[in-house]
Design a protein around this motif. Structure first.
Motif, PDB file in Angstrom:
ATOM      1  N   LYS A 178       0.819  -1.216   0.000  1.00  0.00           N
ATOM      2  CA  LYS A 178       0.000   0.000   0.000  1.00  0.00           C
ATOM      3  C   LYS A 178       0.856   1.271   0.000  1.00  0.00           C
ATOM      4  CE  LYS A 178      -3.599   2.479   2.528  1.00  0.00           C
ATOM      5  NZ  LYS A 178      -4.443   2.496   3.753  1.00  0.00           N
ATOM      6  N   ILE A 182       1.471   4.090  -3.028  1.00  0.00           N
ATOM      7  CA  ILE A 182       1.270   5.532  -2.816  1.00  0.00           C
ATOM      8  C   ILE A 182       2.506   6.310  -3.275  1.00  0.00           C
ATOM      9  CG2 ILE A 182       0.975   7.300  -1.044  1.00  0.00           C
ATOM     10  CD1 ILE A 182      -0.719   5.308   0.524  1.00  0.00           C
ATOM     11  N   VAL A 199       2.571  12.822   0.520  1.00  0.00           N
ATOM     12  CA  VAL A 199       2.185  11.439   0.830  1.00  0.00           C
ATOM     13  C   VAL A 199       2.218  11.121   2.321  1.00  0.00           C
ATOM     14  CG1 VAL A 199       2.978  10.635  -1.413  1.00  0.00           C
ATOM     15  CG2 VAL A 199       4.540  10.606   0.530  1.00  0.00           C
ATOM     16  N   ASN A 201       0.571  12.182   4.958  1.00  0.00           N
ATOM     17  CA  ASN A 201      -0.738  11.954   5.572  1.00  0.00           C
ATOM     18  C   ASN A 201      -1.364  10.659   5.104  1.00  0.00           C
ATOM     19  OD1 ASN A 201      -0.583  14.349   7.011  1.00  0.00           O
ATOM     20  ND2 ASN A 201      -1.532  15.546   5.377  1.00  0.00           N
ATOM     21  N   ALA A 202      -1.099  10.289   3.837  1.00  0.00           N
ATOM     22  CA  ALA A 202      -1.667   9.044   3.314  1.00  0.00           C
ATOM     23  C   ALA A 202      -1.041   7.813   3.943  1.00  0.00           C
ATOM     24  CB  ALA A 202      -1.496   8.997   1.793  1.00  0.00           C
ATOM     25  N   GLY A 204      -0.812   7.258   7.033  1.00  0.00           N
ATOM     26  CA  GLY A 204      -1.502   6.932   8.277  1.00  0.00           C
ATOM     27  C   GLY A 204      -0.576   7.060   9.468  1.00  0.00           C
ATOM     28  N   SER A 211       7.348   4.927   6.157  1.00  0.00           N
ATOM     29  CA  SER A 211       6.806   6.223   6.585  1.00  0.00           C
ATOM     30  C   SER A 211       7.889   7.304   6.519  1.00  0.00           C
ATOM     31  CB  SER A 211       6.260   6.099   8.006  1.00  0.00           C
ATOM     32  OG  SER A 211       5.808   7.346   8.464  1.00  0.00           O
TER      33      SER A 211
END
Length: 451
Positions: A178, A182, A199, A201-202, A204, A211
């Protein structure tokens, strides 16, 4: 694919371990004690029966009954226990099977005597509290089918493990794919010039390397967007600065056609505007070479006081036109390692900038000092002008940024940008600040030479 193979390998390994454990538990729960102490009792009873006869074994068993030890059963070929004790049919069946199995004869033995009698010797797993056994006529000989069934490979646990493994592998693949998808989409958008994509915020609430990669992408996109905006603004400023003298040249040419008798006057104007354009292009080329690192600094040892006196002497003429006074304080003789002409130009830009924006009949203070702790030489040029808006201080070293107070002043706004590039190329720093109650100061720090 790698995760799938790893998961299958793990499931097969765990299943085999479970199967071996179940096989061992099956052996432990067959009704016959298989501990080392039980094997010792069986061996001792067999030897006693062989060499001491039935009476010797009976005495031995009676003696053991009085002691807190496991109780061994001796059952003859008629199903009668030697001391008339009861026993379970399942224990008898298993003991009989173990006695016939060469691999497990240590847990149960059948001893045949010379008179034709035989005794089955074993220790039941409930030897301390077993109930009455069924009558001998009801006892059936052991059938090997029941033990064989308990040793079958556990197919269902393996299938269950495979299904769980596939579900886990699918979830794991989704968890990793995932954020990668992104990031891939974001890179594609960035490659098409869409640099406002973000990206982080996408991602999570992830706290892992992916991250961190997302935050790094956002920082890179922000930096690229800022650089492109700066380049766009720079092109706009250059176009504006070149368009003004070009317009004046075109106007002068038009006037020449209307008044040919004033050609000499207009030619001087055209020459002046051409020189301004040439100076702007020269400064932009210098700034471009410094920013790109194309300029190779040729350092040599130079005396700071000599350099500063030369700059002040040249700037004195401009200061005199505004009745300004240049005051320099140099507490010692300092030496630097640097390229003299570049350092001269960098410091001269700051001094001429102070003369340009300082009020008439004022003073410009030039202070030179050394910090032994930081091994730096500080050159502070302070005027008594109105200063710069606080929000513009960070941008004052960018090309064509002159602040609101300097918007009406003649100049290209490239001098301080060149100063910053030259100072940083020599390992130093340049900063600007407003002074209290009034004034503007540019401070230059350069590493000093230890001689």
């Amino acid at each position: 694919m790698f995760l799938l193979v790893a998961q299958l390998t793990a499931v097969i390994g765990v299943s085999v371990a479970i199967w071996l454990q179940h096989r061992h538990e099956d052996l432990q729960n067959t009704g016959v004690e298989t501990s080392p102490s039980a094997r010792s009792l069986v061996e001792a009873a067999a030897s006693t029966l062989q060499f001491g006869g039935i009476d010797g074994l009976k005495n031995l068993l009676q003696n053991w009954q009085k002691r807190p030890v496991l109780q061994l059963l001796a059952i003859d070929n008629n199903g009668k226990e030697l001391l008339n004790r009861s026993y379970k049919k399942t224990s008898f069946d298993v003991a009989m099977a173990l006695a016939e199995d060469d691999m497990h004869q240590r847990h149960a033995k059948q001893i045949k005597l010379s008179n034709g009698q035989s005794f089955l010797l074993f220790v039941p797993d409930d030897s301390r509290s077993y109930s009455l056994a069924p009558r001998p006529a009801e006892i059936k000989l052991y059938k090997g089918a029941s033990r064989k069934a308990s040793g079958r490979f556990p197919l269902m646990p393996v299938l269950g493990g495979i299904v769980v493994s596939l579900i886990f592998a699918a979830l794991l693949a989704w968890y990793f794919s995932k954020p990668i998808n992104i990031l891939r989409t974001a890179f594609e958008q960035a490659s098409h010039g869409k640099l406002d994509v973000r990206v982080a915020n996408a991602m999570g609430g992830r706290r892992d390397e992916l991250s961190d990669l997302g935050h790094d992408f956002d920082a890179m996109a922000s930096r690229l967007e800022s650089l492109l905006q700066s380049q766009t603004k720079l092109l706009h400023h250059i176009s504006h600065e070149l368009r003004s003298p070009l317009a004046r040249i075109q106007m002068a040419l038009g006037l020449v056609r209307q008044s040919p008798q004033k050609i000499a006057e207009f030619l001087d104007r055209i020459t002046l505007e051409a020189n301004r354009m040439d100076g702007l292009v020269g400064e932009l080329l210098t700034l471009s070479r410094l920013e790109s690192g194309a300029v190779q600094i040729k350092k040599e040892t130079l005396a700071l006081n000599q350099l500063m006196h030369s700059i002040i002497e040249d700037a004195q003429f401009e200061a005199a036109s505004k009745n300004m006074k240049l005051c320099m304080s140099l507490d010692n003789d300092y030496t630097l390692h640097g390229q003299p002409d570049l350092l001269y130009r960098a410091i001269e830009n700051v001094v001429r900038n102070a003369i340009k924006y300082g009020p008439n009949d004022s003073e410009i203070n030039i202070a030179c000092s050394k910090s032994i702790e930081n091994q730096q030489i500080y050159i502070a040029v302070t005027d008594q002008g109105d200063g710069v808006d606080t929000l513009e201080l960070e941008d004052i070293f960018k090309p064509f940024i002159r602040g609101n107070s300097g918007s009406q002043t003649v100049g290209h706004g490239v001098g301080l940008a060149i100063t910053k590039q030259v100072i940083e190329a020599h390992g130093g720093h340049a900063l600007a600040k407003n002074t209290i109650p009034q004034g503007f100061c540019v401070e230059i720090s350069l590493p000093y030479s230890v001689t």
